[in-house]
Design a protein around this motif. Structure first.
Motif, PDB file in Angstrom:
ATOM      1  N   SER A 180       0.827  -1.219   0.000  1.00 43.36           N
ATOM      2  CA  SER A 180       0.000   0.000   0.000  1.00 43.36           C
ATOM      3  C   SER A 180       0.851   1.255   0.000  1.00 43.36           C
ATOM      4  O   SER A 180       2.045   1.221   0.317  1.00 43.36           O
ATOM      5  CB  SER A 180      -0.899   0.010   1.249  1.00 43.36           C
ATOM      6  OG  SER A 180      -0.092   0.078   2.418  1.00 43.36           O
ATOM      7  N   ASN A 181       0.222   2.346  -0.385  1.00 45.57           N
ATOM      8  CA  ASN A 181       0.841   3.679  -0.347  1.00 45.57           C
ATOM      9  C   ASN A 181       0.121   4.446   0.754  1.00 45.57           C
ATOM     10  O   ASN A 181      -1.069   4.751   0.626  1.00 45.57           O
ATOM     11  CB  ASN A 181       0.627   4.373  -1.720  1.00 45.57           C
ATOM     12  CG  ASN A 181       1.129   5.809  -1.733  1.00 45.57           C
ATOM     13  OD1 ASN A 181       1.232   6.455  -0.681  1.00 45.57           O
ATOM     14  ND2 ASN A 181       1.445   6.312  -2.914  1.00 45.57           N
ATOM     15  N   ASN A 182       0.821   4.721   1.854  1.00 48.45           N
ATOM     16  CA  ASN A 182       0.163   5.396   2.986  1.00 48.45           C
ATOM     17  C   ASN A 182       0.403   6.900   2.961  1.00 48.45           C
ATOM     18  O   ASN A 182       0.170   7.591   3.955  1.00 48.45           O
ATOM     19  CB  ASN A 182       0.624   4.797   4.324  1.00 48.45           C
ATOM     20  CG  ASN A 182       2.114   5.016   4.565  1.00 48.45           C
ATOM     21  OD1 ASN A 182       2.774   5.772   3.840  1.00 48.45           O
ATOM     22  ND2 ASN A 182       2.648   4.351   5.562  1.00 48.45           N
ATOM     23  N   GLY A 183       0.894   7.399   1.852  1.00 48.74           N
ATOM     24  CA  GLY A 183       1.132   8.846   1.731  1.00 48.74           C
ATOM     25  C   GLY A 183       2.474   9.268   2.270  1.00 48.74           C
ATOM     26  O   GLY A 183       2.848  10.447   2.170  1.00 48.74           O
ATOM     27  N   HIS A 184       3.205   8.291   2.859  1.00 49.74           N
ATOM     28  CA  HIS A 184       4.556   8.586   3.363  1.00 49.74           C
ATOM     29  C   HIS A 184       5.587   7.634   2.764  1.00 49.74           C
ATOM     30  O   HIS A 184       6.743   7.991   2.611  1.00 49.74           O
ATOM     31  CB  HIS A 184       4.606   8.447   4.900  1.00 49.74           C
ATOM     32  CG  HIS A 184       3.499   9.166   5.610  1.00 49.74           C
ATOM     33  ND1 HIS A 184       3.337  10.529   5.544  1.00 49.74           N
ATOM     34  CD2 HIS A 184       2.479   8.704   6.388  1.00 49.74           C
ATOM     35  CE1 HIS A 184       2.283  10.873   6.267  1.00 49.74           C
ATOM     36  NE2 HIS A 184       1.745   9.795   6.781  1.00 49.74           N
ATOM     37  N   SER A 185       5.148   6.406   2.478  1.00 48.67           N
ATOM     38  CA  SER A 185       6.048   5.394   1.919  1.00 48.67           C
ATOM     39  C   SER A 185       5.207   4.306   1.271  1.00 48.67           C
ATOM     40  O   SER A 185       3.971   4.382   1.267  1.00 48.67           O
ATOM     41  CB  SER A 185       6.921   4.784   3.040  1.00 48.67           C
ATOM     42  OG  SER A 185       7.831   3.837   2.500  1.00 48.67           O
TER      43      SER A 185
END
Ligand SMILES: Cc1c(Cl)c([N+](=O)[O-])nn1CC(=O)Nc1ccc(S(N)(=O)=O)cc1
Ligand SMILES: [Zn+2]
Length: 259
Positions: A58-63
């Motif tokens: 997943s892309n958590n908006g930080h990594s």
């Protein structure tokens, strides 16, 4: 809690919402090999990932994060500075911009292209990851440096999936990945007591940083930079890069070195 890596919301601003950012055991740090204490009582690190079960990426908006089933001890790390086995929960990366380095730990001021973090929790002493994440011996993060050179044979499995998680909040199935293939041949390491390197910056991590980097190609690194910090619905498209925190004050901590 919007924190990020930009000018306004980046590492120098995190202390406003997370005062522990100025705490006594913050991570990452600059590791100075000559000043590390060779501790002969430090045994080898043992990573048992053979029965591990990755669930999703997943892309958590930080990594970009690969999560694992952590309901039993199927994938654990033990030995070294650890008193008991710690269970693998997820791994993720930190990296720089095009042609720039983006590791979090540095070695005598030297930055690597990227840094992989395998996040484990002490399921012997604590019931959940959340509980462990706030305990001084709750987490163990295995840090592995990435340097550029030849293609990494197994990293393709991850980089080929990145187009599916381009936007913040995206997640997709990612099963059967065994992170053992991302370990370097030598498991010699430095270890010290530190923290999460992003908010909430909990001071709950036994850091184990491997001395030997793995080698990945520029092309493979470039695929990480096709990810975005921003969501599909957002107007602005901000490339995910330079998602690293700079080294923090050692504050008298000892860094130990395995043989
Ligand atoms: C704080 C927390 C809790 Cl509690 C939960 N949870 O599911 O219960 N998830 N998170 C998020 C998390 O894990 N952050 C994290 C941050 C930095 C790092 S790093 N770079 O490796 O130091 C590892 C992880
Ligand atoms: Zn990390």
């Amino acid at each position: 809690n919007q924190w990020g890596y930009g000018k306004e919301d980046g590492p120098s601003a995190w202390h406003r919402s997370y005062p522990v950012a100025k705490g006594s055991r913050q991570s990452p740090i600059d590791i100075i090999p000559e000043q590390a204490f060779h501790d002969n009582s430090l045994g080898p690190i043992i990573a048992n990932y053979d029965h591990c079960t990755s669930i999703n990426i997943s892309n958590n908006g930080h990594s970009v994060v690969v999560e694992f089933v952590d309901s039993d001890n199927r994938s654990v790390i033990q030995g070294g500075p650890l008193d008991n086995p710690y269970r693998l929960k997820q791994f993720h990366f930190h990296w720089g911009g095009k042609g720039c380095d983006g590791s979090e730990h540095t070695v005598a001021g030297y930055s690597y292209a990227s840094e992989l973090h395998l996040v484990h929790w002490n399921a012997v002493k604590y019931k959940t990851f959340a509980e462990a994440a706030t305990a001084p011996d709750g987490l163990a993060v295995l840090g592995i440096f990435l340097k550029t050179g030849d293609d990494h044979r197994w990293l393709h499995t991850i980089t080929d999936a990145l187009y599916m998680v381009k936007y913040k909040g995206s997640v997709t199935d990612f099963r059967g990945f065994n992170p053992k293939c991302l370990l370097p041949s030598s498991l010699h390491y430095w270890t010290y007591l530190g923290s999460l390197t992003t908010p909430p910056l909990h001071e709950s991590v036994v850091w184990i940083v491997l001395k030997q980097p793995i080698v990945v190609s520029d092309k493979q690194m470039g695929k990480f930079r096709t990810l975005l910090f921003t969501g599909e619905e957002e107007e602005e498209r901000i490339r995910m890069e330079n998602n690293f925190r700079p080294p923090q004050p050692l504050q008298g901590r000892k860094v130990r070195s395995s043989n």
